[in-house]
Design an enzyme around this catalytic site. Structure first.
Site, mmCIF file in Angstrom:
data_model
loop_
_atom_site.group_PDB
_atom_site.id
_atom_site.type_symbol
_atom_site.label_atom_id
_atom_site.label_comp_id
_atom_site.label_asym_id
_atom_site.label_seq_id
_atom_site.Cartn_x
_atom_site.Cartn_y
_atom_site.Cartn_z
ATOM 1 N N THR A 228 60.287 22.495 24.518
ATOM 2 C CA THR A 228 59.160 22.090 23.693
ATOM 3 C C THR A 228 58.846 20.637 24.038
ATOM 4 O O THR A 228 59.484 20.040 24.904
ATOM 5 C CB THR A 228 59.478 22.210 22.189
ATOM 6 O OG1 THR A 228 60.328 21.119 21.789
ATOM 7 C CG2 THR A 228 60.179 23.526 21.889
ATOM 8 N N CYS A 229 57.896 20.066 23.336
ATOM 9 C CA CYS A 229 57.564 18.668 23.614
ATOM 10 C C CYS A 229 58.693 17.725 23.230
ATOM 11 O O CYS A 229 58.760 16.600 23.721
ATOM 12 C CB CYS A 229 56.290 18.274 22.858
ATOM 13 S SG CYS A 229 54.812 19.062 23.517
ATOM 14 N N ASN A 230 59.569 18.167 22.339
ATOM 15 C CA ASN A 230 60.615 17.282 21.836
ATOM 16 C C ASN A 230 62.018 17.758 22.131
ATOM 17 O O ASN A 230 62.977 17.214 21.574
ATOM 18 C CB ASN A 230 60.460 17.102 20.316
ATOM 19 C CG ASN A 230 59.183 16.366 19.990
ATOM 20 O OD1 ASN A 230 58.862 15.369 20.618
ATOM 21 N ND2 ASN A 230 58.431 16.874 19.031
ATOM 22 N N ARG A 231 62.168 18.786 22.986
ATOM 23 C CA ARG A 231 63.512 19.224 23.349
ATOM 24 C C ARG A 231 63.468 20.047 24.627
ATOM 25 O O ARG A 231 62.484 20.741 24.908
ATOM 26 C CB ARG A 231 64.171 20.026 22.216
ATOM 27 C CG ARG A 231 63.690 21.452 22.054
ATOM 28 C CD ARG A 231 64.473 22.195 20.980
ATOM 29 N NE ARG A 231 64.266 21.589 19.670
ATOM 30 C CZ ARG A 231 65.210 20.974 18.977
ATOM 31 N NH1 ARG A 231 66.437 20.895 19.464
ATOM 32 N NH2 ARG A 231 64.947 20.426 17.808
ATOM 33 N N GLY B 85 57.878 25.578 10.866
ATOM 34 C CA GLY B 85 58.199 26.911 11.356
ATOM 35 C C GLY B 85 57.688 27.223 12.742
ATOM 36 O O GLY B 85 57.925 28.317 13.245
ATOM 37 N N GLY C 118 41.860 19.192 23.534
ATOM 38 C CA GLY C 118 42.797 20.264 23.829
ATOM 39 C C GLY C 118 42.435 21.494 23.013
ATOM 40 O O GLY C 118 41.927 21.380 21.889
ATOM 41 N N ALA C 119 42.680 22.668 23.573
ATOM 42 C CA ALA C 119 42.359 23.913 22.869
ATOM 43 C C ALA C 119 43.543 24.867 22.884
ATOM 44 O O ALA C 119 43.372 26.078 22.754
ATOM 45 C CB ALA C 119 41.140 24.586 23.500
ATOM 46 N N MET D 1 48.607 24.184 19.476
ATOM 47 C CA MET D 1 48.760 23.075 18.544
ATOM 48 C C MET D 1 47.414 22.456 18.202
ATOM 49 O O MET D 1 47.140 22.135 17.047
ATOM 50 C CB MET D 1 49.692 22.023 19.141
ATOM 51 C CG MET D 1 50.162 20.995 18.124
ATOM 52 S SD MET D 1 51.096 21.759 16.788
ATOM 53 C CE MET D 1 51.501 20.301 15.833
#
Length: 461
Positions: free
Chosen positions: A49-52, A115, A192-193, A196
């Site tokens: 993910t962006c953070n892991r 979530g 961005g589409a 998120m």
């Protein structure tokens, strides 16, 4: 074989490292393939993910596994191993299970309780299945993690303990005011589409912004999102714009939300300074690496909230009672998963034992036919059934008991003892295991759908 996870996240590494340590879809596929090609691993899955970034593997050697997985992460993540090593964490066996279950419940997220990580876990499993790198252990682990996450969200108030990054970020921008009051009538630019950005756009539309311009490199995706927003009944006016028109749109925007997969800056400090001159602009940067130059916080009238500031702000969110409840769920589920895995470990041996017994019965009945050729069909059937019943009764108690014993801590040796006592062919046991594995790798992603938690909007967990 044993479960091992090596990774880094917002809890172990600074944002500056996380921004550089990233895995594209192609890089994830290559990482999985190289992990399976390495000696210690027979299964592999990636949670990115962006953070892991976390690499899960079923390994036969702990120290060799840690060294190999760490090296592979350094090779594929864009950060050299020497620099990466201080920020890596390692979890093994039950601690690795506990870690993933905690991640699935949102306990390890930047904003506790969100979530959206469930969608990313589901993606990681689907990728491992598609590439045939996830076998029995990782299929079981990731599917159970999805169930545990769903249970945590349905049985506790963990959702109240930490909102999604979008909501939390908007609350930070509103300086304590109600988001709906703060957002009402504003003109917004969403860059961005993806999932998120779509979530962010839907959130601000419900909050009451008057207009949303959606910019994306693929204009058709921006048009599709604008169409959805405009038909949702919120009253917002939504339109799509090409990425090259972002700077012009910035001149009219009161609120800018950006979350793209760009490797460089989408908005520089100069872009924002020119557009914000003489007025107030709020910026929410949910991308990693960041889309908006962090230096914009020095510009008068500009307020920015990004991943790093969200991490600092969310640390003080009230959560104690709900977190304790989720931790109890995780502990129970880890124990249950361990017991189920230990019991499953002996199943191929039990199947092989019963297969051997069936072969003995068939051989004896064939020998009986040769010695008593005058038996009629009814007599032969009765004798066959009697012999089978005797064998089944003799095997029933020990096989049930050995499964119970194997499910307890320290019960891994019972499978070896059973194979030794009955002189079972190791190749037969291995064949049973391979057959089970083939079935598992044919699982469809549709079997993993989560209905009670929205995992379609995949955020920056």
């Amino acid at each position: 074989m044993s479960l091992l996870v090596v990774g880094l996240s917002h809890r172990s590494a600074p944002v500056s490292v996380l921004e550089r340590a990233s895995l594209s879809a192609d890089a994830q596929a290559k990482l999985l393939q190289d992990t399976l090609a390495s000696e210690p691993a027979v299964e592999a899955a990636v949670l990115a993910t962006c953070n892991r970034i976390e690499l899960y593997a079923d390994v036969d050697k702990f120290h060799a596994g840690v060294a190999e997985l760490s090296t592979l992460l350094g090779q594929h993540s864009g950060v050299g191993l020497d620099e990466l090593t201080p920020y890596l964490y390692v979890h093994y066996e039950d601690r690795a299970v506990h870690h993933l279950f905690s991640v699935a419940c949102g306990l390890d997220s930047m904003v506790v309780g969100e979530g959206q990580i469930l969608g990313q876990i589901k993606d990681g499993l689907a990728r491992g299945q598609e590439l045939h790198t996830a076998g029995r252990l990782l299929n079981d682990l990731f599917q159970q993690a999805l169930r545990v996450g769903k249970r945590a969200h349905s049985e506790t108030g963990i959702d109240r303990a930490g909102q999604s990054l979008v909501t939390f970020g908007l609350q930070q921008l509103s300086d304590g005011a109600q988001v709906a009051d703060w957002a009402k009538g504003k003109r917004a630019l969403v860059i961005g589409a993806g999932s998120m950005s779509s979530l962010a756009a839907a959130t601000i539309a419900r909050a009451g912004v008057a207009e949303i311009a959606v910019a994306n490199r693929t204009l058709s995706r921006a048009e599709r999102l604008a169409e959805i927003l405009g038909s949702a009944g919120t009253g917002v006016v939504a339109r799509a714009v090409p990425m090259e028109e972002v700077r012009g749109e910035l001149n009219d925007a009161d609120l800018v939300i950006s979350c793209t997969g760009a490797t460089g800056l989408v908005l520089t400090a100069e872009d924002v300074a020119e557009a914000a001159e003489g007025r107030r602009v709020a910026l929410l940067d949910l991308a990693m690496p960041r889309d908006i130059d962090a230096a914009v916080h020095r510009i008068p009238g500009v307020r920015i909230v990004d991943i790093e500031s969200l991490a600092d702000a969310s640390a003080d969110a009230p959560m104690a009672a709900d977190v304790d409840a989720v931790r109890a769920i995780v502990s129970d589920e880890v124990a249950a998963f361990g017991a189920a895995q230990r019991a499953a470990h002996i199943t191929p041996t039990v199947v092989a034992l019963r297969t051997m017994a069936a072969g003995v019965v068939a051989g004896e009945i064939a020998r009986l036919d040769g010695r008593l050729p005058d038996l009629d069909d009814k007599q032969r059937a009765e004798i066959t059934q009697t012999v089978r019943r005797v064998v089944d009764k003799l095997l029933h108690a020990p096989t049930v008991r050995v499964k119970q014993l194997a499910s307890e801590p320290g019960g891994a040796g019972y499978a070896d003892a059973l194979r030794e006592l009955f002189d079972l062919d190791p190749q037969t046991v291995a064949a049973v295991s391979r057959a089970d594995l083939t079935e598992l790798t044919d699982l469809k992603t549709a079997d993993l759908m989560i209905t009670d938690v929205d995992v379609k909007n995949r955020g920056q967990a």
